[in-house]
Design an enzyme around this catalytic site. Structure first.
Site, short mmCIF file in Angstrom:
data_model
loop_
_atom_site.label_atom_id
_atom_site.label_comp_id
_atom_site.label_asym_id
_atom_site.label_seq_id
_atom_site.Cartn_x
_atom_site.Cartn_y
_atom_site.Cartn_z
N LEU A 1 38.40 37.54 75.88
CA LEU A 1 39.11 37.72 77.14
C LEU A 1 38.15 37.70 78.32
CD1 LEU A 1 41.66 38.52 78.79
CD2 LEU A 1 41.18 40.90 78.17
N ASP A 2 37.02 38.36 78.18
CA ASP A 2 36.02 38.39 79.25
C ASP A 2 35.60 36.97 79.62
OD1 ASP A 2 33.90 39.90 80.89
OD2 ASP A 2 32.66 38.60 79.64
N HIS A 3 35.48 36.10 78.62
CA HIS A 3 35.07 34.73 78.88
C HIS A 3 36.20 33.89 79.46
CE1 HIS A 3 31.41 34.93 75.93
NE2 HIS A 3 31.40 35.88 76.85
N ASP A 4 37.37 34.47 79.61
CA ASP A 4 38.49 33.84 80.31
C ASP A 4 38.49 34.21 81.78
OD1 ASP A 4 40.88 32.59 80.96
OD2 ASP A 4 42.15 33.91 79.77
N GLN B 1 35.54 40.27 74.26
CA GLN B 1 34.62 39.21 74.67
C GLN B 1 35.36 37.90 74.92
OE1 GLN B 1 31.70 37.84 71.76
NE2 GLN B 1 30.21 37.50 73.40
#
Length: 718
Positions: A219-222, A217
């Site tokens: 990383l996904d928000h990056d 999560q």
């Protein structure tokens, strides 16, 4: 991009960072009891899906220790070579599949040889600090905040505010922009049929820790954020129909109940014809560039800076800053979504400030901007290294991502719609029901918080801090990555039914239809896989086959997320072959298409230092957490011993029971022909008791961290 000031030796900070001396050996040594027991591994009766994920020829605790004698030596490499030649071993245990891909190969022997070289280097005190060159290498430029100008020919590739890429053509119902899947069942009906949580849930069969979804999560928000309609924009409703027999969302059995859903914003100029179908916008940069920490535009980045010493804003208690509305401030607007995610944001703000401080001490001539940008570059490199060297191997297996071949200006790094909307939503099924607070001794320090209470509630951290949450994320086993999803996400997401509560499974399916994502079989073909012709080709779970067929009738009409999550896992991985293809393709392009990827801009010696910095290191440097296992993406410990008796017939088939600290039953096994037993699946750290039922004698152990082996827990029958 802004060029790096001349003469900066920024990576000299690595000279003062301790290199962990063969941590896996130390972990093992701390737990091994005097007597080392060898045992012949016996395949247990496991489901076919488990067999796809398990490998009894791989030493989980120290892969290069092929003969399991507690050290890595040339004989381990020789054992692999002999295994490739068909040599039969006299020893009872030989873990010859070093890279855990299901076969012995020269790569297994090479891994042992590389480990021997590393051991030698560390033993002589050579940590490469005397070879550190200017950081980064010549020609390096600082990243723009919005990701633009990374590619000289295509300056908008991967930048914020641009369209998602499609590797598979959109499959809208009208070929223009109307949602797909109009003939399929309601997403909530699919969710109720396929994703309802079993009584106790299904733990990860590969012993993945919560960090697999926490980092996922973070990383996904990056890299992804679908654009939403603004306050003044038209909001297109695409509400989800609730079945009449839904006990949670429709207890009165009405026919007009729906779950609210708003379509993602359409990219300007799209959705006008079949030649220009509807597209969606990625609001943030595609690159792994720390934009969840620093923001995807200069205004956000500046609002997070102290403008002194290169530091980011942080409160005196070491937590994220808050604005005038008492809302936490971070590079991504979703940072307060749950306390585990907020803890990760906090950790990396601390890491940035730690690096900036050390840079300032080493380079007193640098000004605030130079310190900030250099620290930002190093933190970004750490994010990339952890992603490619820890997270992706844990998820996809050791060969899930091919070796890096360097920057290629022809490679478009832009996030694909099918990745963001389907394949990278795997983590929703891995999430645990509770967030616990665990101390360095492995025991709980406070009452657990339900996931429901952890949504948008960062104030919990004001009292608890982040240490014991991060320790928890490394100290337990996540749920299995499959179609099963816990009730707090499926029935109580952001609130109870009727009062803001949503179903994350339904939202995933509906978002795929909203974005016109092609069906499961079309995606398979587009990613180089053969189309399936029957439900049994998707999953070996017969019950799941029946449920899929009852919902979809045809394998050519399955929603992408559902098919991806239903697939049997690949050998040595925790996702199926389509998820592996989509995720591997995206992360290959994210580094080959990134001119500022750390392996492309740092010197070779600095790369080695960066790659030796694990997520465990970053946690321990910036908190009071100690004793983490080297790879926090796995939590696994092992207890084993031998039952001895003067009579051989009394050793086999004896029941050995494992209890937790409360006396609750965890598991039981039977001894093999040599009297050997083994437990290797523990739900979390804590105290455990091993009992030989035939004698009522017991051993007690405390598991304070992952990756511990307790051997020699022996019993004797008079």
């Amino acid at each position: 991009m802004n060029a790096l000031p001349d003469g900066i030796r920024a990576c000299r900070l690595f000279e003062k960072l301790p290199v962990r001396p063969l941590r896996r050996q130390r972990e093992r040594a701390n737990a091994v009891l005097p007597k080392t027991v060898r045992r012949k591994l016996c395949a247990e009766k496991l489901g076919s899906r488990i067999l796809l994920a398990a490998d009894f020829r791989h030493n989980f605790f120290q892969p290069e220790d092929v003969n399991d004698d507690g050290k890595v030596s040339p004989s381990d490499a020789l054992a692999v070579i002999n295994a490739m030649s068909g040599v039969q071993f006299s020893a009872s245990t030989m873990y010859t599949d070093v890279d855990n891909n299901g076969e012995e190969s020269p790569l297994d022997a090479l891994m042992v040889i590389n480990r021997l070289a590393l051991d030698s280097e560390l033993a002589t005190g050579n940590d490469a600090s005397d070879l550190i060159d200017q950081m980064p290498s010549l020609g390096f430029s600082f990243r723009t905040y919005d990701g633009s100008d990374n590619n000289a020919t295509n300056p908008l590739w991967g930048s914020a505010g641009t369209e998602f890429r499609r590797n598979v053509d959109a499959a809208y119902a009208d070929s223009i922009g109307s949602p797909t899947g109009t003939s399929r069942p309601s997403p909530r009906e699919i969710s109720n049929t396929l994703s309802a949580e079993f009584e106790s849930g299904t733990p990860s069969r590969r012993s993945l820790s919560p960090f697999v979804y926490v980092w996922g999560q973070f990383l996904d928000h990056d890299i992804t954020l679908s654009g939403e309609p603004g306050p003044e924009d038209f909001h297109e409703s695409f509400d989800i129909k609730i079945p009449t027999d839904d006990v949670w969302f429709n207890p009165m059995g009405r026919t007009d109940v729906t779950m609210p859903f708003t379509r993602s914003a359409a990219a300007p100029g799209s959705g006008t014809s079949s030649e220009k179908p509807r597209q969606q916008i990625n609001e943030i940069t595609s690159f792994i560039d720390g934009s969840q920490i620093y923001g995807s535009n200069k205004a956000v980045a500046d609002s997070l800076r102290e403008f002194v010493g290169g530091r980011l804003l942080i409160r005196e208690n070491g937590l994220l800053p808050v604005d005038e509305m008492n809302q936490i401030m971070a590079g991504d607007k979703r940072a307060a979504e749950n306390i585990g995610l907020t803890a990760m944001h906090t950790l990396f703000v601390r890491e940035h400030n730690r690096i900036a401080k050390q840079l300032a001490e080493e380079n007193p001539s640098l000004d605030d901007e130079e310190l900030y940008q250099c620290a930002r570059a190093i933190v970004t490199a750490e994010l990339q290294s952890i992603t490619y060297n820890e997270f992706l191997p844990a998820l996809l297996g050791t060969r899930g991502i091919k070796p890096y071949l360097g920057y290629s200006p022809e490679v478009d790094p832009t996030i694909t719609n099918e990745f963001a909307t389907a394949a990278f939503r795997f983590g929703h099924s891995a999430i645990n029901r509770q967030i616990r607070f665990i101390g360095n001794d492995g025991h709980s320090t406070a009452e657990a918080v339900s996931l429901t209470d952890a949504f948008f509630n960062p104030s919990i951290l004001d009292e608890a801090g982040i240490d014991e949450i991060l320790k928890f994320d490394a100290s337990t086993v996540s749920m299995e990555i499959d179609l099963e999803v816990i009730d707090p996400l499926r029935n109580f997401l952001f609130g109870p039914p009727g009062a803001g509560g949503l179903d994350l499974v339904s939202l995933n399916i509906q978002r795929g239809r909203d974005h016109g994502i092609a069906d499961y079989n079309q995606l398979r073909v587009a990613y180089g896989l053969p189309a399936v012709t029957g439900f049994a080709e998707i999953t070996s779970d017969v019950e799941l086959q029946v449920k899929l067929e009852s919902l979809y009738h045809s394998v050519d009409d399955i929603d992408a997320w559902v098919g991806i999550m239903a697939e049997d896992h690949r050998y040595g991985a925790s996702v199926g072959e389509l998820a592996s293809r989509i995720i591997a393709d995206q992360f290959r392009r994210l580094r080959e298409g990134d001119r500022s990827y750390y392996e492309n801009v740092f010197s070779r010696s600095d790369i080695r230092m960066i790659e030796r910095t694990t997520l465990a290191d970053i946690i321990e440097r910036n908190t009071d957490v100690t004793g983490l296992q080297t790879n926090v993406f796995f939590f696994r410990s092992e207890l084993s011993g031998t039952v001895s008796s003067q009579s051989d017939s009394l050793r086999e088939g004896l029941q050995v029971i494992l209890l937790d600290s409360q006396g609750e039953f965890i598991a039981d096994v039977q001894t093999d022909a040599s009297g050997v037993y083994r437990f290797d699946s523990f739900p979390s750290t804590g105290s455990y008791k091993v009992i030989l039922s035939a004698t009522d004698t017991a051993h007690e152990v405390n598991i304070s961290t992952g990756n511990l082996r307790f051997q020699g827990l022996d019993f004797e029958i008079a």
